[in-house]
Every structure is written in structure tokens, then in C-alpha cells.
Design an enzyme around this catalytic site. Structure first.
Site, PDB file in Angstrom:
ATOM      1  N   HIS B  69      19.054 -20.942  21.848  1.00 14.84           N
ATOM      2  CA  HIS B  69      18.769 -20.060  20.699  1.00 14.84           C
ATOM      3  C   HIS B  69      19.102 -20.871  19.452  1.00 14.84           C
ATOM      4  O   HIS B  69      20.269 -21.172  19.189  1.00 14.84           O
ATOM      5  CB  HIS B  69      19.617 -18.776  20.757  1.00 14.84           C
ATOM      6  CG  HIS B  69      19.115 -17.780  21.757  1.00 14.84           C
ATOM      7  ND1 HIS B  69      19.940 -16.896  22.416  1.00 14.84           N
ATOM      8  CD2 HIS B  69      17.862 -17.529  22.211  1.00 14.84           C
ATOM      9  CE1 HIS B  69      19.215 -16.139  23.231  1.00 14.84           C
ATOM     10  NE2 HIS B  69      17.948 -16.503  23.130  1.00 14.84           N
ATOM     11  N   GLU B  72      22.035 -20.677  16.707  1.00 11.11           N
ATOM     12  CA  GLU B  72      23.435 -20.686  17.122  1.00 11.11           C
ATOM     13  C   GLU B  72      24.006 -22.089  16.950  1.00 11.11           C
ATOM     14  O   GLU B  72      24.332 -22.789  17.913  1.00 11.11           O
ATOM     15  CB  GLU B  72      23.534 -20.137  18.551  1.00 11.11           C
ATOM     16  CG  GLU B  72      23.025 -18.691  18.624  1.00 11.11           C
ATOM     17  CD  GLU B  72      22.722 -18.159  20.017  1.00 11.11           C
ATOM     18  OE1 GLU B  72      22.196 -17.026  20.101  1.00 11.11           O
ATOM     19  OE2 GLU B  72      23.003 -18.853  21.013  1.00 11.11           O
ATOM     20  N   ARG B 127      15.556 -17.675  16.044  1.00  5.57           N
ATOM     21  CA  ARG B 127      16.222 -17.709  17.370  1.00  5.57           C
ATOM     22  C   ARG B 127      15.299 -18.222  18.473  1.00  5.57           C
ATOM     23  O   ARG B 127      15.739 -18.881  19.419  1.00  5.57           O
ATOM     24  CB  ARG B 127      16.658 -16.284  17.667  1.00  5.57           C
ATOM     25  CG  ARG B 127      16.898 -15.907  19.127  1.00  5.57           C
ATOM     26  CD  ARG B 127      17.074 -14.412  19.261  1.00  5.57           C
ATOM     27  NE  ARG B 127      17.066 -13.914  20.604  1.00  5.57           N
ATOM     28  CZ  ARG B 127      18.178 -13.515  21.238  1.00  5.57           C
ATOM     29  NH1 ARG B 127      19.348 -13.625  20.657  1.00  5.57           N
ATOM     30  NH2 ARG B 127      18.116 -13.018  22.456  1.00  5.57           N
ATOM     31  N   HIS B 196      25.760 -20.432  24.363  1.00  4.05           N
ATOM     32  CA  HIS B 196      25.245 -19.637  23.242  1.00  4.05           C
ATOM     33  C   HIS B 196      26.392 -19.330  22.280  1.00  4.05           C
ATOM     34  O   HIS B 196      27.544 -19.681  22.533  1.00  4.05           O
ATOM     35  CB  HIS B 196      24.708 -18.294  23.752  1.00  4.05           C
ATOM     36  CG  HIS B 196      23.498 -18.378  24.611  1.00  4.05           C
ATOM     37  ND1 HIS B 196      22.259 -17.951  24.198  1.00  4.05           N
ATOM     38  CD2 HIS B 196      23.310 -18.851  25.878  1.00  4.05           C
ATOM     39  CE1 HIS B 196      21.378 -18.141  25.172  1.00  4.05           C
ATOM     40  NE2 HIS B 196      21.979 -18.695  26.202  1.00  4.05           N
ATOM     41  N   GLU B 270      29.397 -17.566  25.382  1.00  2.00           N
ATOM     42  CA  GLU B 270      29.132 -17.098  24.024  1.00  2.00           C
ATOM     43  C   GLU B 270      30.332 -17.563  23.194  1.00  2.00           C
ATOM     44  O   GLU B 270      31.435 -17.026  23.340  1.00  2.00           O
ATOM     45  CB  GLU B 270      29.014 -15.551  23.987  1.00  2.00           C
ATOM     46  CG  GLU B 270      27.789 -15.001  24.671  1.00  2.00           C
ATOM     47  CD  GLU B 270      26.522 -15.129  23.815  1.00  2.00           C
ATOM     48  OE1 GLU B 270      26.634 -15.567  22.658  1.00  2.00           O
ATOM     49  OE2 GLU B 270      25.424 -14.809  24.317  1.00  2.00           O
TER      50      GLU B 270
END
Lengths: 94, 309
Positions: B69, B72, B127, B196, B270
């Protein structure tokens, strides 16, 4: 270059399943052009959504009418992006 | 920068600087690092994968990717730091040395190059990929909904104008297809870690179904160990669990597909933060984020090395 003056990122905390589904419904209102940074998950888990300036009033009314709690995580996204660019430029100069 | 020692890891870099970093790292470490181009993005950019290997042929391997993405940014920046960390620690850190004396590590830093370029030049919030969608004015597919694992199910959108559009069919995106082909042709990848941001979570399959993976107990306890090691540096708190139970239903996800390919140690990170800055994480948090994440990566890689299957 796309800019984001006046865009805000709201942090929404759905209190119960009804509110969860109401927030989920927001995803389907395409004209709001919402950008979910953190999607709808479970009750009491924050949902972060970037709201373009033109939708801000409608989205806030939608949330307030349903008594859905929210806070403003980012006041003005473009201000943050400008700071990011400035910082990067400063490091290059350094 | 003239070499990777003087490269500034504490700032965000445009794609050309990351590409030249990769070439410098290869040139400086010809016996340890090589660059593989596994394909091309839609706009024709190379999909570069750094291979860290001390020899052997088709050794069991660990895959790490960042930046699928594109917005990020802390993930691509962390991936750059991981690359340098591997060459710095090999021969010094006993755990990493043992891993690399027996396994290979593959690291794709800019997994969505078209999107990443676009975030630097046109839209910082981008994204998805940048491939046009036939019949729609909206561009791009969510590359983390485009995999053949519950593809098109609940937890992805069939509207090309949304951020979670799954694409016209599984593996439609060249950036995804290139990894699929690589994983299948390699055939000996034992851990797959896709990174991510943000939310501070460590997740394992599944995202597309509530069915628990057969290795759930082991993946859960390894995740706990990994986030405990991560927190030991700065106290950064992570949540962990399966994708569907920890965040939400997400179909067509990367690690659901890799797990179904038999890659047991499939994880998604994440990274920082929990929402104060979100995707616009200040550059002064790149190094602490990369350093703490490395401890969790080492826990997963060490476990993979010591538990061959």
C-alpha cells in the site's frame, strides 16, 4: 498534485452494533468520497476516516444526529503534509 | 549518498533514491546481496527483490515485503533499514548469521512502485496500484484484496472507485502476479511477512473466513513472542491475532494466499502508529519503528529457522 486543504481525519467510536452498521453504511455513500484509514471492525474499536472538506458538514451531521461519538484526529491534512515536505526538504539541506 | 553507510535512513526517500540504494547495497556486498527483478509494474517500473544468500541452491527462504500500500511510507523506509541491518549484522549477530548460513532472505522494499511514485508526485494519499479499470474512470486496485484467497468475497469492494477494490479477477495486478509467480517457482519459502501501517498489530491468517488455520496455536504463540520482543525496545504496544478476529473481514489478502500455498509462517504487520499521525508518521519515528520491528522479525525468522517443515 492533489492537495487536501480542509480535509479532516475523524476518529469514530461506534458504541454498539447499531452504530457499527450506521458507520458501515457511510462506506457506501460514494459521493462523500470518504477514505477509511482504519476500517469498521468491532464495537468500541476506532474507525479513522479522511473526510474531504466538501463532505465534512454532512458527515458530522450524520454522526451527531445518530449520537455517534467522534473526535478530530487530524484538523487539516494539508497542514500535516506541508510539514512532512518541509521536514524532508530540511533534511536534504542538512 | 556515495554509499549505504552515508544513506539517510531517517528520512523518506523518493523511488529513484531507493532504487539507487538497492544497487549500492548489491555493489558493496557482492557475496551476500543480489538483486532479482521479478517483473514489471503496470507503468513499467522494475519489481526489485533483494536476495540475501550465503550460497547453496534453492535454500529454504524467508520473504519480507513492504510498501504494497503505497502511502504507508514508514514501511518502505523500514524495509530500506532492514536491508542495511541484514548486511551489517551478518557475521556479527549469531542468530542472524545462523539463519543466513542455512536460509535465504528475500526483501521487496517497493512492492507497489507506481503507487509509491504517485504518492511523491501527485497524491500523497494514494494506496492502490495505478492500472486503469476498464469501464470505469477510477484507477487502481487494492493489491491486498487481489489475491486468489476468498477473492471477491465480503471484505473487499467490487467498485473500482473505492480504496478496497479487489480488481477484475484474482492476480490481475502485475505487482501481485509477479510475487505469485515467484513464490510458486521458488517453491521453498517457509515464512512470508507482508508489512503495512498503521495500527500496531501483528496478524496471521485468515482474513476471508472465520475458520481458524490449522496452525493457529503455533502462529498465535509466535506472534505473542514477536510483539513481546518488539515492545522490549520502546514499550510500543501491539495487538495480535487472526486478521478476521483482530480487525475485520478482508478477502483476497496476501497472507491468506501464501498460507494456502503451504507457507505456514505467514504474517502481516501493521506498524506505527495507532492514529495520532496515521500514514503521515513523522520521519523522526522511522528509525525507532524499524528497530523495534526488526526484533519481531528476528523472532519470526529465528522460529522459522529452528522449526523446519
Amino acid at each position: 498534485k492533489e492537495t487536501f486543504e480542509g480535509h479532516q481525519v475523524l476518529r469514530i467510536i461506534p458504541k454498539d452494533d447499531v452504530q457499527l452498521s450506521l458507520v458501515k453504511d457511510l462506506e457506501d455513500i460514494i459521493e462523500f468520497e470518504l477514505d477509511f484509514w482504519r476500517g469498521v471492525t468491532h464495537v468500541s474499536v476506532p474507525v479513522d476516516v479522511r473526510v474531504p472538506f466538501h463532505s465534512l458538514q454532512s458527515v458530522k451531521i450524520y454522526l451527531e444526529v445518530q449520537d455517534i461519538e467522534y473526535s478530530i484526529m487530524v484538523e487539516d491534512l494539508q497542514v500535516m503534509l506541508d510539514e512532512e515536505e518541509l521536514e524532508s526538504a530540511a533534511r536534504v539541506a542538512e | 549518498p556515495r554509499n549505504t553507510d552515508s544513506f539517510d535512513y531517517a528520512k523518506y526517500h523518493p523511488i529513484n533514491e531507493i532504487y539507487s540504494f538497492q544497487d549500492m547495497l548489491v555493489a558493496e556486498n557482492p557475496n551476500l546481496v543480489s538483486k532479482i527483478v521479478i517483473g514489471q509494474s503496470y507503468e513499467g517500473r522494475p519489481l526489485n527483490v533483494l536476495k540475501f544468500s550465503t550460497g547453496g541452491t534453492n535454500r529454504p527462504a524467508i520473504w519480507i515485503d513492504t510498501g504494497i500500500h503505497s502511502r504507508e511510507w514508514v514501511t518502505q523506509a523500514s524495509g530500506t533499514w532492514f536491508a542495511k541491518k541484514i548486511v551489517t549484522d551478518y557475521g556479527r549477530d549469531p542468530a542472524l548469521t545462523a539463519i543466513l548460513n542455512n536460509m535465504d532472505i528475500y526483501l521487496e522494499i517497493v512492492t507497489n512502485p507506481d503507487g509509491y511514485y504517485f504518492t511523491h508526485n501527485s497524491n500523497r494519499m494514494w494506496r492502490k496500484t495505478r492500472k486503469p479499470n476498464p469501464g470505469s474512470s477510477c484507477i487502481g486496485v487494492d493489491p491486498n484484496r487481489n489475491w486468489d484467497a476468498g477473492f471477491g468475497g465480503p471484505g473487499a469492494s467490487n467498485n473500482p472507485c473505492t480504496e478496497t477494490y479487489h480488481g477484475p479477477r484474482a492476480h490481475s495486478e502485475p505487482e501481485v502476479k509477479a510475487i505469485v509467480d515467484f513464490v510458486k517457482s521458488h517453491g521453498n519459502i517457509k515464512a512470508f511477512i507482508s508489512i503495512h501501517s498503521y495500527s500496531q498489530m501483528l496478524l496471521y491468517p485468515y482474513g476471508y473466513t472465520t475458520t481458524a488455520v490449522k496452525d493457529q496455536p503455533e502462529l498465535h504463540s509466535l506472534a505473542k513472542k514477536a510483539i513481546t520482543d518488539l515492545a522490549s525496545l520502546y514499550g510500543t504496544r501491539y495487538r495480535y491475532g487472526s486478521i478476521i478476529s483482530t480487525i475485520y473481514q478482508a478477502s483476497g489478502g496476501t497472507i491468506d494466499w501464501t498460507y494456502n500455498q503451504g507457507i505456514k509462517y505467514s504474517y502481516t504487520f501493521e506498524l506505527r502508529d495507532t492514529g495520532r499521525y496515521g500514514f503521515i508518521l513523522p520521519a523522526n519515528q522511522i528509525l525507532p519503528t524499524a528497530r523495534e520491528t526488526w526484533l519481531a522479525l528476528m523472532a519470526i525468522m529465528d522460529h522459522t529457522f529452528k522449526n523446519p517443515y
